[in-house]
Design an enzyme around this catalytic site. Structure first.
Site, PDB file in Angstrom:
ATOM      1  N   ASN A   7      -6.822   7.940  -6.525  1.00 55.55           N
ATOM      2  CA  ASN A   7      -7.175   7.896  -4.807  1.00 55.55           C
ATOM      3  C   ASN A   7      -6.434   9.115  -4.284  1.00 55.55           C
ATOM      4  O   ASN A   7      -4.987   8.961  -4.026  1.00 55.55           O
ATOM      5  CB  ASN A   7      -6.684   6.756  -4.408  1.00 55.55           C
ATOM      6  CG  ASN A   7      -6.851   6.378  -2.941  1.00 55.55           C
ATOM      7  OD1 ASN A   7      -7.558   7.267  -2.239  1.00 55.55           O
ATOM      8  ND2 ASN A   7      -6.410   5.260  -2.472  1.00 55.55           N
ATOM      9  N   LYS A   9      -6.443   9.860  -1.217  1.00 50.42           N
ATOM     10  CA  LYS A   9      -6.442   9.646   0.252  1.00 50.42           C
ATOM     11  C   LYS A   9      -6.928  10.722   1.235  1.00 50.42           C
ATOM     12  O   LYS A   9      -7.804  11.482   0.816  1.00 50.42           O
ATOM     13  CB  LYS A   9      -4.933   9.104   0.583  1.00 50.42           C
ATOM     14  CG  LYS A   9      -4.451   7.752  -0.308  1.00 50.42           C
ATOM     15  CD  LYS A   9      -3.212   7.352  -0.139  1.00 50.42           C
ATOM     16  CE  LYS A   9      -2.928   6.415  -1.089  1.00 50.42           C
ATOM     17  NZ  LYS A   9      -1.776   5.398  -0.858  1.00 50.42           N
ATOM     18  N   HIS A  85      -8.626  -1.343   1.002  1.00 43.30           N
ATOM     19  CA  HIS A  85      -7.004  -0.732   0.822  1.00 43.30           C
ATOM     20  C   HIS A  85      -6.294  -1.160   1.762  1.00 43.30           C
ATOM     21  O   HIS A  85      -6.661  -1.310   3.086  1.00 43.30           O
ATOM     22  CB  HIS A  85      -7.320   0.644   0.706  1.00 43.30           C
ATOM     23  CG  HIS A  85      -6.086   1.403   0.072  1.00 43.30           C
ATOM     24  ND1 HIS A  85      -5.094   1.595   1.113  1.00 43.30           N
ATOM     25  CD2 HIS A  85      -5.639   1.716  -1.089  1.00 43.30           C
ATOM     26  CE1 HIS A  85      -4.045   2.193   0.233  1.00 43.30           C
ATOM     27  NE2 HIS A  85      -4.382   2.432  -1.075  1.00 43.30           N
ATOM     28  N   GLU A 157      -1.927  -4.068  -5.334  1.00 47.22           N
ATOM     29  CA  GLU A 157      -1.171  -2.953  -4.804  1.00 47.22           C
ATOM     30  C   GLU A 157       0.090  -3.377  -3.608  1.00 47.22           C
ATOM     31  O   GLU A 157      -0.385  -3.884  -2.595  1.00 47.22           O
ATOM     32  CB  GLU A 157      -1.733  -1.833  -4.074  1.00 47.22           C
ATOM     33  CG  GLU A 157      -2.726  -0.951  -5.037  1.00 47.22           C
ATOM     34  CD  GLU A 157      -3.148   0.264  -4.335  1.00 47.22           C
ATOM     35  OE1 GLU A 157      -2.834   1.339  -5.051  1.00 47.22           O
ATOM     36  OE2 GLU A 157      -3.498   0.454  -3.167  1.00 47.22           O
ATOM     37  N   GLY A 163       3.714   4.524  -1.935  1.00 45.58           N
ATOM     38  CA  GLY A 163       4.190   5.798  -1.400  1.00 45.58           C
ATOM     39  C   GLY A 163       5.994   5.667  -1.093  1.00 45.58           C
ATOM     40  O   GLY A 163       6.534   6.556  -0.794  1.00 45.58           O
ATOM     41  N   SER A 199       3.257   3.716  -6.289  1.00 45.98           N
ATOM     42  CA  SER A 199       4.189   4.366  -6.490  1.00 45.98           C
ATOM     43  C   SER A 199       4.127   4.603  -8.330  1.00 45.98           C
ATOM     44  O   SER A 199       5.194   4.807  -8.920  1.00 45.98           O
ATOM     45  CB  SER A 199       5.614   3.962  -6.342  1.00 45.98           C
ATOM     46  OG  SER A 199       5.840   4.247  -4.864  1.00 45.98           O
ATOM     47  N   GLY A 220      -2.183   7.059  -6.259  1.00 51.05           N
ATOM     48  CA  GLY A 220      -2.234   8.029  -5.014  1.00 51.05           C
ATOM     49  C   GLY A 220      -1.659   9.240  -5.232  1.00 51.05           C
ATOM     50  O   GLY A 220      -1.906  10.140  -5.669  1.00 51.05           O
ATOM     51  N   GLY A 221      -0.228   9.364  -4.767  1.00 51.88           N
ATOM     52  CA  GLY A 221       0.421  10.537  -4.597  1.00 51.88           C
ATOM     53  C   GLY A 221       0.604  11.557  -6.203  1.00 51.88           C
ATOM     54  O   GLY A 221       0.487  12.588  -6.090  1.00 51.88           O
TER      55      GLY A 221
HETATM   56  P1  13P Z   1       1.016   5.844  -4.379  1.00 55.45           P
HETATM   57  O1  13P Z   1       0.565   6.051  -5.641  1.00 55.45           O
HETATM   58  O2  13P Z   1       0.841   7.109  -3.410  1.00 55.45           O
HETATM   59  O3  13P Z   1       2.109   5.005  -4.175  1.00 55.45           O
HETATM   60  O4  13P Z   1      -0.381   5.134  -3.570  1.00 55.45           O
HETATM   61  C1  13P Z   1      -0.781   4.026  -4.122  1.00 55.45           C
HETATM   62  C2  13P Z   1      -2.160   3.824  -3.483  1.00 55.45           C
HETATM   63  O5  13P Z   1      -2.151   3.420  -2.101  1.00 55.45           O
HETATM   64  C3  13P Z   1      -3.387   3.976  -4.264  1.00 55.45           C
HETATM   65  O6  13P Z   1      -4.472   3.456  -3.771  1.00 55.45           O
END
Ligand code: 13P
Length: 237
Positions: A7, A9, A85, A157, A163, A199, A220-221
């Protein structure tokens, strides 16, 4: 093989996406889904990746300035969508629309990654399961006859893990995911897959991989750098 969802974002520009696609050229295509921003969905589709949208409008068409219709996303090549989300729930009041969005996605044969998760206050006051069950019940009402094991995947999540570089202990994660699966099985007779998100990174992936209840990851990140993401994917069974 576990399902890995990236993702992005609201990140990356066209030049980054083109570089990304070049860097990951030989990566596996099976069980890997990219969720870039809408303008870049076609780029992933052209290279034969499975691609999804980070959200859909709760209506098909109409006077909804700024929204994107699922049919438009389908034209671009999306076949998956994330729904619910926590960032959409928090900033766009999305909990209200999760049920309608799921109906629409199922009607258009999209596969859904349904996000659920508790915030820090709820986690600290042991309300995690209460919150998760409520989010599941809200999402499933009206839609149950259409949901099955292949069209809906849960992404657990914890909001406080997104994050932040903090993740639940393996023991807590194992138990929470087990209870999510068990609740859905007992109450809805569905044996759904559950991804973990929040994370996920190179430092914790080996520990997460030991938890047999986890069926995949929503990342995500750590998916934003193609080099790091490739290393991460190679550590997932
Ligand atoms: P991170 O991996 O950046 O913590 O984000 C998780 C997320 O919200 C994926 O949808």
């Amino acid at each position: 093989m576990k399902l890995i969802c990236a993702n992005f974002k609201m990140n990356l520009l066209k030049k980054d996406i083109l570089n990304y696609l070049k860097t990951i050229e030989n990566v596996r295509k099976k069980n890997l889904v990219f969720f870039p921003s809408i303008p870049y969905i076609e780029y992933f589709k052209e290279k034969n990746y499975v691609v999804g949208s980070q959200d859909i409008s709760y209506k098909n068409f109409g006077s909804l300035t700024g929204d994107t219709s699922i049919e438009q996303l389908k034209e671009l090549g999306a076949s998956y969508t994330i729904i619910g989300h926590s960032e959409r729930r928090e900033f766009y009041n999305d909990s209200k629309y999760v049920n309608q969005k799921i109906s629409l996605a199922l009607k258009h044969d999209f596969k859904i990654v349904l996000c659920i998760g508790e915030n820090l206050k709820e986690f600290e006051s042991s309300k995690t399961l209460f919150v998760l069950k409520k989010e599941i019940d809200e999402a499933f009402s009206n839609n149950l006859d259409m949901i099955n094991e292949s069209n809906l995947i849960i992404a657990y999540e914890p909001i406080w893990a997104i994050g932040t570089n903090k993740i639940p202990t393996s023991e807590v994660l194992k138990s929470t995911i087990y209870q999510i699966k068990n609740y859905i099985l007992e109450n809805y007779n569905l044996d759904l897959k559950v991804l973990y998100g929040g994370s996920v990174n190179l430092e914790n992936i080996e520990e997460l991989e030991k938890i047999s209840e986890i069926d995949g990851y929503l990342i995500g990140g750590a998916s934003l750098s193609p080099e790091k993401f490739l290393t991460l994917i190679n550590k997932v069974n």
